[in-house]
Design a protein around this motif. Structure first.
Motif, PDB file in Angstrom:
ATOM      1  N   ARG A  20     -10.562  -3.615 -12.772  1.00 32.88           N
ATOM      2  CA  ARG A  20      -9.836  -2.772 -13.539  1.00 32.88           C
ATOM      3  C   ARG A  20     -10.767  -1.798 -14.336  1.00 32.88           C
ATOM      4  NH1 ARG A  20      -6.743  -6.945 -15.505  1.00 32.88           N
ATOM      5  NH2 ARG A  20      -7.889  -7.019 -17.369  1.00 32.88           N
ATOM      6  N   PHE A  21     -11.950  -2.260 -14.676  1.00 35.97           N
ATOM      7  CA  PHE A  21     -13.076  -1.463 -15.399  1.00 35.97           C
ATOM      8  C   PHE A  21     -13.525  -0.525 -14.369  1.00 35.97           C
ATOM      9  CE2 PHE A  21     -17.627  -0.786 -15.604  1.00 35.97           C
ATOM     10  CZ  PHE A  21     -17.748  -0.120 -16.766  1.00 35.97           C
ATOM     11  N   PHE A  22     -14.002  -0.977 -13.053  1.00 40.67           N
ATOM     12  CA  PHE A  22     -14.513   0.117 -12.255  1.00 40.67           C
ATOM     13  C   PHE A  22     -13.498   1.102 -11.740  1.00 40.67           C
ATOM     14  CE2 PHE A  22     -17.833  -3.280 -11.667  1.00 40.67           C
ATOM     15  CZ  PHE A  22     -18.924  -2.365 -11.462  1.00 40.67           C
ATOM     16  N   CYS A  23     -12.322   0.629 -11.756  1.00 41.33           N
ATOM     17  CA  CYS A  23     -11.205   1.668 -11.202  1.00 41.33           C
ATOM     18  C   CYS A  23     -10.632   2.558 -12.341  1.00 41.33           C
ATOM     19  CB  CYS A  23     -10.058   0.783 -10.367  1.00 41.33           C
ATOM     20  SG  CYS A  23     -10.421  -0.021  -9.008  1.00 41.33           S
ATOM     21  N   ASP A  24     -10.535   2.059 -13.361  1.00 35.82           N
ATOM     22  CA  ASP A  24      -9.771   2.766 -14.506  1.00 35.82           C
ATOM     23  C   ASP A  24     -11.007   3.848 -15.298  1.00 35.82           C
ATOM     24  OD1 ASP A  24      -7.373   1.423 -13.956  1.00 35.82           O
ATOM     25  OD2 ASP A  24      -7.408   0.087 -15.592  1.00 35.82           O
ATOM     26  N   VAL A  25     -12.171   3.103 -15.447  1.00 38.73           N
ATOM     27  CA  VAL A  25     -12.990   4.003 -16.268  1.00 38.73           C
ATOM     28  C   VAL A  25     -13.938   4.802 -15.052  1.00 38.73           C
ATOM     29  CG1 VAL A  25     -15.030   3.807 -17.767  1.00 38.73           C
ATOM     30  CG2 VAL A  25     -13.354   2.023 -17.669  1.00 38.73           C
ATOM     31  N   LEU A  26     -14.360   4.376 -14.167  1.00 39.02           N
ATOM     32  CA  LEU A  26     -15.194   4.987 -13.216  1.00 39.02           C
ATOM     33  C   LEU A  26     -14.424   5.784 -12.130  1.00 39.02           C
ATOM     34  CD1 LEU A  26     -18.134   2.596 -13.359  1.00 39.02           C
ATOM     35  CD2 LEU A  26     -17.783   4.494 -14.765  1.00 39.02           C
ATOM     36  N   GLY A  27     -13.174   5.234 -11.776  1.00 41.24           N
ATOM     37  CA  GLY A  27     -12.436   5.972 -10.776  1.00 41.24           C
ATOM     38  C   GLY A  27     -12.797   5.596  -9.292  1.00 41.24           C
ATOM     39  N   PHE A  28     -13.076   4.100  -9.160  1.00 41.51           N
ATOM     40  CA  PHE A  28     -13.147   3.497  -8.145  1.00 41.51           C
ATOM     41  C   PHE A  28     -11.921   3.082  -7.580  1.00 41.51           C
ATOM     42  CE2 PHE A  28     -17.487   2.871  -9.038  1.00 41.51           C
ATOM     43  CZ  PHE A  28     -18.155   2.381  -7.965  1.00 41.51           C
ATOM     44  N   ARG A  29     -11.323   3.062  -6.096  1.00 39.29           N
ATOM     45  CA  ARG A  29     -10.366   2.386  -5.710  1.00 39.29           C
ATOM     46  C   ARG A  29     -10.757   1.223  -4.828  1.00 39.29           C
ATOM     47  NH1 ARG A  29      -6.754   7.778  -3.649  1.00 39.29           N
ATOM     48  NH2 ARG A  29      -6.627   8.738  -5.823  1.00 39.29           N
ATOM     49  N   LEU A  30      -9.714   0.226  -4.755  1.00 40.70           N
ATOM     50  CA  LEU A  30      -9.828  -0.968  -3.964  1.00 40.70           C
ATOM     51  C   LEU A  30      -9.429  -0.509  -2.403  1.00 40.70           C
ATOM     52  CD1 LEU A  30      -9.918  -3.795  -3.793  1.00 40.70           C
ATOM     53  CD2 LEU A  30      -7.185  -3.923  -3.962  1.00 40.70           C
ATOM     54  N   THR A  31     -10.386  -0.869  -1.499  1.00 40.46           N
ATOM     55  CA  THR A  31     -10.264  -0.743  -0.183  1.00 40.46           C
ATOM     56  C   THR A  31      -9.910  -1.798   0.597  1.00 40.46           C
ATOM     57  OG1 THR A  31     -12.325   0.715  -0.291  1.00 40.46           O
ATOM     58  CG2 THR A  31     -11.569   0.150   1.902  1.00 40.46           C
ATOM     59  N   ASP A  32     -10.389  -3.200   0.161  1.00 41.00           N
ATOM     60  CA  ASP A  32      -9.830  -4.314   0.936  1.00 41.00           C
ATOM     61  C   ASP A  32     -10.160  -5.564  -0.022  1.00 41.00           C
ATOM     62  OD1 ASP A  32      -9.122  -4.053   3.716  1.00 41.00           O
ATOM     63  OD2 ASP A  32     -11.100  -3.196   4.055  1.00 41.00           O
ATOM     64  N   SER A  33      -9.472  -6.218   0.374  1.00 41.05           N
ATOM     65  CA  SER A  33      -9.422  -7.547  -0.663  1.00 41.05           C
ATOM     66  C   SER A  33      -9.371  -8.712   0.260  1.00 41.05           C
ATOM     67  CB  SER A  33      -8.064  -7.730  -1.430  1.00 41.05           C
ATOM     68  OG  SER A  33      -8.185  -8.476  -2.609  1.00 41.05           O
ATOM     69  N   ASN A  65      -9.605  12.392  -8.684  1.00 42.48           N
ATOM     70  CA  ASN A  65     -10.058  12.940 -10.021  1.00 42.48           C
ATOM     71  C   ASN A  65     -11.350  13.715  -9.838  1.00 42.48           C
ATOM     72  OD1 ASN A  65     -10.510  13.484 -12.491  1.00 42.48           O
ATOM     73  ND2 ASN A  65      -9.434  11.694 -13.520  1.00 42.48           N
ATOM     74  N   HIS A  66     -11.919  14.571 -10.287  1.00 41.33           N
ATOM     75  CA  HIS A  66     -13.267  15.083 -10.351  1.00 41.33           C
ATOM     76  C   HIS A  66     -14.090  14.292 -11.316  1.00 41.33           C
ATOM     77  CE1 HIS A  66     -16.578  17.872 -10.907  1.00 41.33           C
ATOM     78  NE2 HIS A  66     -16.268  17.761 -12.145  1.00 41.33           N
ATOM     79  N   ILE A  67     -13.273  13.595 -12.397  1.00 41.84           N
ATOM     80  CA  ILE A  67     -13.930  12.970 -13.099  1.00 41.84           C
ATOM     81  C   ILE A  67     -13.967  11.402 -12.941  1.00 41.84           C
ATOM     82  CG2 ILE A  67     -14.093  12.145 -15.665  1.00 41.84           C
ATOM     83  CD1 ILE A  67     -14.257  15.290 -15.362  1.00 41.84           C
ATOM     84  N   ARG A  68     -15.182  11.183 -11.962  1.00 39.13           N
ATOM     85  CA  ARG A  68     -15.384  10.194 -11.387  1.00 39.13           C
ATOM     86  C   ARG A  68     -16.634   9.835 -10.906  1.00 39.13           C
ATOM     87  NH1 ARG A  68     -14.551  10.611  -5.666  1.00 39.13           N
ATOM     88  NH2 ARG A  68     -14.136   8.236  -5.353  1.00 39.13           N
ATOM     89  N   VAL A  69     -17.094   8.658 -10.747  1.00 33.83           N
ATOM     90  CA  VAL A  69     -18.599   8.335  -9.903  1.00 33.83           C
ATOM     91  C   VAL A  69     -18.142   8.679  -8.533  1.00 33.83           C
ATOM     92  CG1 VAL A  69     -19.680   6.391  -9.295  1.00 33.83           C
ATOM     93  CG2 VAL A  69     -19.255   6.589 -11.485  1.00 33.83           C
ATOM     94  N   ASN A  70     -19.099   9.297  -7.934  1.00 36.95           N
ATOM     95  CA  ASN A  70     -18.996   9.574  -6.411  1.00 36.95           C
ATOM     96  C   ASN A  70     -19.967   9.321  -5.431  1.00 36.95           C
ATOM     97  OD1 ASN A  70     -21.239  11.175  -6.764  1.00 36.95           O
ATOM     98  ND2 ASN A  70     -20.330  13.074  -6.508  1.00 36.95           N
ATOM     99  N   SER A 107     -22.305  18.017 -14.570  1.00 35.33           N
ATOM    100  CA  SER A 107     -22.219  17.623 -16.045  1.00 35.33           C
ATOM    101  C   SER A 107     -21.001  17.440 -16.500  1.00 35.33           C
ATOM    102  CB  SER A 107     -23.272  18.582 -16.708  1.00 35.33           C
ATOM    103  OG  SER A 107     -22.646  19.832 -16.599  1.00 35.33           O
ATOM    104  N   ARG A 108     -20.128  18.214 -16.256  1.00 35.03           N
ATOM    105  CA  ARG A 108     -18.594  18.018 -16.658  1.00 35.03           C
ATOM    106  C   ARG A 108     -18.019  16.677 -16.344  1.00 35.03           C
ATOM    107  NH1 ARG A 108     -13.283  19.896 -15.304  1.00 35.03           N
ATOM    108  NH2 ARG A 108     -14.058  20.448 -13.334  1.00 35.03           N
ATOM    109  N   ALA A 109     -18.507  16.117 -14.969  1.00 37.08           N
ATOM    110  CA  ALA A 109     -18.008  14.945 -14.670  1.00 37.08           C
ATOM    111  C   ALA A 109     -18.704  13.880 -15.461  1.00 37.08           C
ATOM    112  CB  ALA A 109     -18.236  14.662 -13.176  1.00 37.08           C
ATOM    113  N   VAL A 110     -19.958  13.951 -15.818  1.00 33.49           N
ATOM    114  CA  VAL A 110     -20.702  12.855 -16.346  1.00 33.49           C
ATOM    115  C   VAL A 110     -20.003  12.961 -18.028  1.00 33.49           C
ATOM    116  CG1 VAL A 110     -23.184  12.606 -17.592  1.00 33.49           C
ATOM    117  CG2 VAL A 110     -22.988  13.230 -15.351  1.00 33.49           C
ATOM    118  N   ASP A 111     -19.884  14.183 -18.785  1.00 33.00           N
ATOM    119  CA  ASP A 111     -19.391  14.138 -20.048  1.00 33.00           C
ATOM    120  C   ASP A 111     -18.001  13.665 -19.847  1.00 33.00           C
ATOM    121  OD1 ASP A 111     -21.677  15.418 -20.893  1.00 33.00           O
ATOM    122  OD2 ASP A 111     -20.846  17.512 -20.898  1.00 33.00           O
ATOM    123  N   GLY A 112     -17.245  13.782 -19.181  1.00 31.36           N
ATOM    124  CA  GLY A 112     -15.830  13.287 -18.833  1.00 31.36           C
ATOM    125  C   GLY A 112     -15.771  11.929 -18.663  1.00 31.36           C
ATOM    126  N   LEU A 113     -16.752  11.219 -17.940  1.00 33.60           N
ATOM    127  CA  LEU A 113     -16.887   9.847 -17.922  1.00 33.60           C
ATOM    128  C   LEU A 113     -17.390   9.211 -19.103  1.00 33.60           C
ATOM    129  CD1 LEU A 113     -18.362   9.633 -14.263  1.00 33.60           C
ATOM    130  CD2 LEU A 113     -16.404   8.512 -15.074  1.00 33.60           C
TER     131      LEU A 113
END
Ligand SMILES: [Fe+2]
Length: 313
Positions: free
Chosen positions: A155-168, A2-7, A74-80
């Motif tokens: 959940r916060f980092f993934c659902d709100v900011l668009g992070f993904r889990l890499t390893d656990s 998703n474009h609306i995410r932290v990059n 700015s669209r991503a910032v506003d979307g976040l």
């Protein structure tokens, strides 16, 4: 994605006891460079393009002030911002034009469920890359947070900011906001706080030469040199003057979105015996304590004691 995410991860902001002593460490020993100063704050850059990778604020209590992330535009910032509001997240301010002294741009701030302030921005002015010494940090690689509720923070980092889990692993979750293996890791702990921050050095030789420079300055290696499992990065850990743990790292893995499989705690426990692939490096007792925030907490309490005695006297 998703474009609306932290990059990406831009930098970290710390409150420190003594600005002069801290800046001396980060400029003369650690290898950063002063960009700008604004009252009690100083902005320091690495050799990469990012405007600043570390901001230090002189305050009576030391601690993590904020973590700074980038977004596409700015669209991503506003979307976040809109997503954070719609999900009931604590938003500190609305998107606005940012101060020129910190590179300008456009952004807003929000707070994680465990209280860390996170700044998200786009269009921040960058620098020409000045890699003249490969023992100096290029950029901030990752920040590891001690967390009380790892599932909630993830959940916060993934659902709100668009992070993904890499390893656990049994102890930590490594999450990414770009192809870089992890920009944030969450460590199971008794209380929320900064576990450590890591700065990327261009190569292994640079890590070794950087470590040598620190040793000469009186800052011995507290853990390393070793190579981690998740991320496959070479590491070398130090304790800086405020009691924070800071790391030189290099050779961090990148993730291919089309083929990546999340490493589970069982996978990592079966592959490695401990967090160093080479099996040579053990963290010092002081480093373990510093990662828990003990040294910074102790100095904070000492400072509060001095202040209260002054006020009483
Ligand atoms: Fe690290």
């Amino acid at each position: 994605m998703n474009h609306i995410r932290v990059n990406g991860l831009r930098g970290v902001e710390l409150a420190v006891f003594d600005l002069k002593q801290t800046v001396e460490f980060y400029c003369n020993s650690w290898g950063l460079e002063e960009v700008a100063t604004d009252g009690g704050a100083m902005y320091l850059r690495g050799t990469g393009a990012e405007h600043h990778v570390l901001t230090v604020h002189e305050r009576p209590r030391a601690g993590l002030v904020a973590i700074n992330f980038s977004a596409d535009d700015s669209r991503a910032v506003d979307g976040l911002h809109a997503r954070a509001l719609s999900m009931g997240v604590e938003v500190i301010d609305a998107p606005h034009v940012l101060p020129a002294i910190a590179g300008g741009g456009y952004g807003f701030s929000l707070r994680s469920p465990e209280g860390q302030a996170l700044n998200i921005s786009c269009d921040v002015e960058g620098h020409a890359v000045t890699v003249t010494d490969r023992s100096r940090p290029e950029k901030l690689s990752h920040v590891v947070l001690n967390v009380e509720d790892i599932e909630r923070q993830e959940r916060f980092f993934c659902d709100v900011l668009g992070f993904r889990l890499t390893d656990s692993t049994a102890r930590m979750n490594f999450i990414r906001c770009s192809s870089y293996h992890h920009s944030i890791a969450l460590a199971r702990a008794q209380g929320a706080g900064l576990n450590h921050m890591a700065y990327e050095i261009p190569n292994f030789d640079g890590v070794m030469r950087g470590a040598g420079r620190l040793k000469k300055a009186g800052y011995g290696i507290e853990w390393g040199v070793g190579r981690h499992g998740p991320g496959n990065n070479i590491f070398s850990y130090f304790i800086e003057p405020n009691g924070f743990v800071t790391e030189y790292t290099t050779e961090v893995d990148t993730v291919d979105e089309s083929t990546h499989v999340v490493g589970t705690p069982d996978y990592w426990a079966g592959l490695m015996n401990g967090p160093d692939r080479w099996g040579l490096a053990e963290p010092s007792k002081a480093l373990r304590e510093a990662m828990s925030g003990k040294f910074t907490d102790e100095r904070n309490m000492l400072c509060e004691d001095v202040i209260s005695r002054k006020l009483a006297g």
